[in-house]
Each structure stands twice: as structure tokens, then as C-alpha cells.
Design a protein around this motif. Structure first.
Motif, PDB file in Angstrom:
ATOM      1  N   HIS A 127      28.951  21.768  40.142  1.00 43.93           N
ATOM      2  CA  HIS A 127      29.649  22.886  39.566  1.00 43.93           C
ATOM      3  C   HIS A 127      30.624  23.323  40.143  1.00 43.93           C
ATOM      4  O   HIS A 127      30.672  23.457  41.657  1.00 43.93           O
ATOM      5  CB  HIS A 127      28.466  23.941  39.437  1.00 43.93           C
ATOM      6  CG  HIS A 127      28.710  24.736  38.521  1.00 43.93           C
ATOM      7  ND1 HIS A 127      27.640  25.597  37.907  1.00 43.93           N
ATOM      8  CD2 HIS A 127      29.712  24.964  37.510  1.00 43.93           C
ATOM      9  CE1 HIS A 127      28.261  26.326  36.615  1.00 43.93           C
ATOM     10  NE2 HIS A 127      29.360  25.895  36.586  1.00 43.93           N
ATOM     11  N   GLY A 128      31.952  23.363  39.610  1.00 43.40           N
ATOM     12  CA  GLY A 128      33.316  23.693  40.202  1.00 43.40           C
ATOM     13  C   GLY A 128      33.510  25.048  40.441  1.00 43.40           C
ATOM     14  O   GLY A 128      34.024  25.704  41.431  1.00 43.40           O
ATOM     15  N   TRP A 129      33.185  25.859  39.452  1.00 41.55           N
ATOM     16  CA  TRP A 129      33.208  27.454  39.248  1.00 41.55           C
ATOM     17  C   TRP A 129      32.172  28.226  38.772  1.00 41.55           C
ATOM     18  O   TRP A 129      31.450  27.554  37.760  1.00 41.55           O
ATOM     19  CB  TRP A 129      34.599  27.645  38.080  1.00 41.55           C
ATOM     20  CG  TRP A 129      35.905  27.343  38.791  1.00 41.55           C
ATOM     21  CD1 TRP A 129      36.712  27.988  39.626  1.00 41.55           C
ATOM     22  CD2 TRP A 129      36.384  25.820  38.664  1.00 41.55           C
ATOM     23  NE1 TRP A 129      37.774  27.093  39.997  1.00 41.55           N
ATOM     24  CE2 TRP A 129      37.658  25.840  39.456  1.00 41.55           C
ATOM     25  CE3 TRP A 129      35.999  24.682  37.940  1.00 41.55           C
ATOM     26  CZ2 TRP A 129      38.616  24.785  39.511  1.00 41.55           C
ATOM     27  CZ3 TRP A 129      36.893  23.697  38.047  1.00 41.55           C
ATOM     28  CH2 TRP A 129      38.077  23.752  38.781  1.00 41.55           C
ATOM     29  N   PRO A 130      31.931  29.203  39.148  1.00 42.65           N
ATOM     30  CA  PRO A 130      30.542  30.000  38.747  1.00 42.65           C
ATOM     31  C   PRO A 130      31.043  30.415  37.112  1.00 42.65           C
ATOM     32  O   PRO A 130      32.283  30.969  37.062  1.00 42.65           O
ATOM     33  CB  PRO A 130      30.521  31.080  39.627  1.00 42.65           C
ATOM     34  CG  PRO A 130      31.700  31.282  40.216  1.00 42.65           C
ATOM     35  CD  PRO A 130      32.576  29.892  40.374  1.00 42.65           C
ATOM     36  N   VAL A 131      30.188  30.707  36.447  1.00 40.86           N
ATOM     37  CA  VAL A 131      30.446  31.533  35.139  1.00 40.86           C
ATOM     38  C   VAL A 131      30.726  33.044  35.715  1.00 40.86           C
ATOM     39  O   VAL A 131      29.989  33.603  36.808  1.00 40.86           O
ATOM     40  CB  VAL A 131      29.083  31.561  34.407  1.00 40.86           C
ATOM     41  CG1 VAL A 131      29.319  32.533  33.193  1.00 40.86           C
ATOM     42  CG2 VAL A 131      28.878  30.026  33.900  1.00 40.86           C
ATOM     43  N   SER A 132      31.764  33.220  35.310  1.00 44.92           N
ATOM     44  CA  SER A 132      32.433  34.771  35.804  1.00 44.92           C
ATOM     45  C   SER A 132      33.692  34.944  35.376  1.00 44.92           C
ATOM     46  O   SER A 132      34.155  34.598  34.028  1.00 44.92           O
ATOM     47  CB  SER A 132      32.771  34.326  37.240  1.00 44.92           C
ATOM     48  OG  SER A 132      33.749  33.326  37.425  1.00 44.92           O
ATOM     49  N   LEU A 133      34.331  36.199  35.512  1.00 41.79           N
ATOM     50  CA  LEU A 133      35.644  36.525  35.272  1.00 41.79           C
ATOM     51  C   LEU A 133      36.384  36.144  36.313  1.00 41.79           C
ATOM     52  O   LEU A 133      35.926  36.494  37.397  1.00 41.79           O
ATOM     53  CB  LEU A 133      35.502  38.144  34.700  1.00 41.79           C
ATOM     54  CG  LEU A 133      34.834  38.367  33.343  1.00 41.79           C
ATOM     55  CD1 LEU A 133      34.525  39.883  33.404  1.00 41.79           C
ATOM     56  CD2 LEU A 133      35.710  37.903  32.258  1.00 41.79           C
ATOM     57  N   GLU A 134      37.656  35.939  36.400  1.00 45.74           N
ATOM     58  CA  GLU A 134      38.523  35.994  37.597  1.00 45.74           C
ATOM     59  C   GLU A 134      39.793  36.602  37.722  1.00 45.74           C
ATOM     60  O   GLU A 134      40.561  36.816  36.581  1.00 45.74           O
ATOM     61  CB  GLU A 134      38.913  34.320  37.525  1.00 45.74           C
ATOM     62  CG  GLU A 134      39.905  34.198  39.046  1.00 45.74           C
ATOM     63  CD  GLU A 134      40.448  32.721  38.956  1.00 45.74           C
ATOM     64  OE1 GLU A 134      41.464  32.504  39.568  1.00 45.74           O
ATOM     65  OE2 GLU A 134      40.261  31.857  37.914  1.00 45.74           O
ATOM     66  N   PHE A 135      39.947  37.352  38.599  1.00 49.44           N
ATOM     67  CA  PHE A 135      41.145  38.160  39.028  1.00 49.44           C
ATOM     68  C   PHE A 135      41.845  37.274  39.474  1.00 49.44           C
ATOM     69  O   PHE A 135      41.974  37.099  40.756  1.00 49.44           O
ATOM     70  CB  PHE A 135      40.860  39.383  39.924  1.00 49.44           C
ATOM     71  CG  PHE A 135      42.098  40.208  39.994  1.00 49.44           C
ATOM     72  CD1 PHE A 135      43.261  40.225  39.799  1.00 49.44           C
ATOM     73  CD2 PHE A 135      41.637  41.616  40.758  1.00 49.44           C
ATOM     74  CE1 PHE A 135      44.123  40.858  40.056  1.00 49.44           C
ATOM     75  CE2 PHE A 135      42.664  42.390  41.099  1.00 49.44           C
ATOM     76  CZ  PHE A 135      43.951  42.059  40.739  1.00 49.44           C
ATOM     77  N   GLN A 136      42.937  36.499  38.951  1.00 45.65           N
ATOM     78  CA  GLN A 136      43.743  35.233  39.547  1.00 45.65           C
ATOM     79  C   GLN A 136      44.821  35.717  40.287  1.00 45.65           C
ATOM     80  O   GLN A 136      45.407  36.595  39.881  1.00 45.65           O
ATOM     81  CB  GLN A 136      44.143  34.386  38.352  1.00 45.65           C
ATOM     82  CG  GLN A 136      44.753  33.251  38.775  1.00 45.65           C
ATOM     83  CD  GLN A 136      45.526  32.486  37.531  1.00 45.65           C
ATOM     84  OE1 GLN A 136      46.222  32.984  36.975  1.00 45.65           O
ATOM     85  NE2 GLN A 136      45.150  31.242  37.467  1.00 45.65           N
ATOM     86  N   LEU A 137      44.850  35.277  41.534  1.00 44.30           N
ATOM     87  CA  LEU A 137      46.045  35.628  42.357  1.00 44.30           C
ATOM     88  C   LEU A 137      46.720  34.275  42.580  1.00 44.30           C
ATOM     89  O   LEU A 137      46.479  33.092  42.991  1.00 44.30           O
ATOM     90  CB  LEU A 137      45.192  35.760  43.872  1.00 44.30           C
ATOM     91  CG  LEU A 137      44.134  36.971  43.649  1.00 44.30           C
ATOM     92  CD1 LEU A 137      43.679  37.284  45.145  1.00 44.30           C
ATOM     93  CD2 LEU A 137      44.731  38.411  42.931  1.00 44.30           C
ATOM     94  N   LEU A 138      48.146  34.544  42.251  1.00 42.10           N
ATOM     95  CA  LEU A 138      49.119  33.441  42.251  1.00 42.10           C
ATOM     96  C   LEU A 138      50.240  33.881  43.060  1.00 42.10           C
ATOM     97  O   LEU A 138      50.596  35.023  43.147  1.00 42.10           O
ATOM     98  CB  LEU A 138      49.816  33.099  40.962  1.00 42.10           C
ATOM     99  CG  LEU A 138      48.746  32.546  39.806  1.00 42.10           C
ATOM    100  CD1 LEU A 138      49.201  32.469  38.553  1.00 42.10           C
ATOM    101  CD2 LEU A 138      47.937  31.170  40.382  1.00 42.10           C
TER     102      LEU A 138
END
Length: 258
Positions: A127-138
Motif C-alpha cells: 500500500h503506497g498511501w493511507p486513506v486520508s486527507l493530505e496537506f500537500q507541501l511543495l
């Protein structure tokens, strides 16, 4: 009149400092070790810190790739031990050095604060990513193009934003672009499934509402929630997506009693 204005400003400043001092912020990271945190990498069992990616250096929590020869999809997350629903979290982050060889271009200077996540124990081995919301940082790429930080991505979830139920995976914030290795402050305010507000360097850059699960998302095989179920709580995690990243001053304010 001027004297009254000065006194009013001084009083307001004093009240703000008092209110801040009264807030019971706690540190999630002790600056010495990874106690209280659990790692999960794609292709590895829970708790296996693949190639020592997550570590502590000079009081910072670091995602490092100096023990890799090449990246082969070993996306990682480090989860804090407690679940939360109503809270604020703030931290400082910066991207350093070069992305590891073999990593996808989209992951360059890319990390995130994952929240309302499933537990690391509930994720499948690949599994690459958890089920979630992401505050993306770029981070900016110095290519003359805007690259906002503080965006939102939705692995296995959907949100309502600008009055619309949105199924787009990532949506941009209104933030500035931050180039180089400078420290940036990210702050997240979460009120269950009522609203989420995202701040960069103290400025509100994104607000959205009513997150729900996408139980039919085939890219999220270990989906713990039914389709349409409100996403009201979960764990907090930081990412390792192939670009070296440093975090410090990871603080949380529990708002559950408000």
C-alpha cells in the motif's frame, strides 16, 4: 488620541500573547528519537524503517535517501501514535539536496502532512498511501513557474470546496511559491468533518469541508471505510516521497474540548 491608540495597540498585543500562552500546545516530536511514531513503507512491514529513511538529525525529523542507490517506489509515512479529530497542528519544513535517482518527476520537492488517516497497521504490504486527507507541501523548482504549497490531495477521500462536491485528486491553494532550502511554516486547523483550514506562514491559503470516504477507490486497496462515510478522525503522518525533507517544531493543540 495618538496616546490612546498606542495604549490600545499595546493592550491588544498583550492580550494576544496571553491567549497564546494559555493555549496548551504539545510537542509531538522530542528532537532526540522517533519514540511515539510508527513507520510504514510500501513493500515493507509496519515498523520497518526502510534504509533508515526516517531519522533524527540535529534535532530535526528527517526523510533521508543517503542509503539508497535508486528509488523503486518505496513510498513511506511516519505516523504519530494518537488519533485526533479536532485540533491544530503546526510545523516547519524545508526541502534539501537533490531527489533520489529513479523517483518520479512529480515527487520532486514534494511531501505532505497526512491527516484523518487510517492506522499504519491496517495498510497492506504494498500500500503506497493511507486513506486520508493530505496537506500537500511543495517547493518551487526555479523553472519560472508558480508551484503553490499548502494544497489538498485526497487519497481514498473526497471533499466539498467552493460549494462543490469535488472528486479531483489534488486542488491548489492560493499560497506563494517557495524556492530553495528555506524553512516554511505550515499550520492545519481541523474540526472533525466540519471544516479544514490550511495556513502557510500564517496566511490562510485553503479551506474546505465535509470530507468523505471513497470506498470504491481501487488505488487504495486497504480501504477501511464505506463509500460516502464521513471522515471525522484519524492519525497524523508525515511523508517520504523521494525528496529529502526536514521537519522541526512539530506542535499540536487539542481542540476536542472547544
Amino acid at each position: 488620541m495618538i496616546r490612546n491608540l498606542i495604549l490600545t495597540a499595546a493592550l491588544s498585543s498583550s492580550m494576544a500573547l496571553t491567549a497564546q500562552a494559555d493555549e496548551n500546545w504539545i510537542s509531538l516530536f522530542n528532537g532526540e528519537n522517533l519514540d511515539g511514531w510508527t513507520v510504514k513503507f510500501s513493500g515493507s512491514k509496519v515498523g520497518e524503517n526502510y534504509k533508515n529513511t526516517f531519522r533524527v538529525e540535529d534535532g530535526k525529523l528527517v526523510a533521508s535517501y543517503d542509503e539508497y542507490d535508486e528509488f523503486n517506489g518505496e513510498y513511506g509515512h511516519i505516523f504519530y501514535k494518537e488519533k485526533y479529530s479536532h485540533y491544530k497542528i503546526k510545523l516547519e519544513y524545508r526541502f534539501v539536496g537533490e531527489q533520489i535517482k529513479g523517483a518520479p518527476n512529480w515527487a520532486k520537492r514534494n511531501n505532505g502532512i497526512m491527516f484523518h488517516t487510517q492506522s499504519p497497521e491496517s495498510m497492506e504490504i504494498d500500500h503506497g498511501w493511507p486513506v486520508s486527507l493530505e496537506f500537500q507541501l511543495l517547493g518551487g523548482l526555479n523553472d519560472g513557474k508558480e508551484r503553490h504549497t499548502g494544497n489538498v490531495c485526497t487519497p481514498g477521500t473526497h471533499i466539498t470546496i467552493h460549494g462543490k462536491f469535488e472528486k479531483e485528486h489534488c486542488l491548489d491553494s492560493t499560497s506563494k511559491t517557495y524556492h530553495g532550502d528555506q524553512w516554511v511554516t505550515a499550520e492545519l486547523e481541523v474540526k472533525g468533518d466540519e471544516y479544514i483550514r490550511q495556513y502557510i506562514n500564517g496566511e490562510l491559503v485553503l479551506e474546505y469541508f465535509k470530507p468523505v470516504a471513497d470506498g470504491n477507490d481501487g488505488e487504495q486497496p486497504a480501504h477501511p471505510m464505506k463509500d460516502g462515510m464521513p471522515v471525522t478522525e484519524g492519525y497524523i503522518a508525515l511523508q517520504a516521497e523521494s525528496h529529502p525533507t526536514e521537519f522541526r517544531n512539530i506542535m499540536l493543540l487539542d481542540l476536542s474540548s472547544d
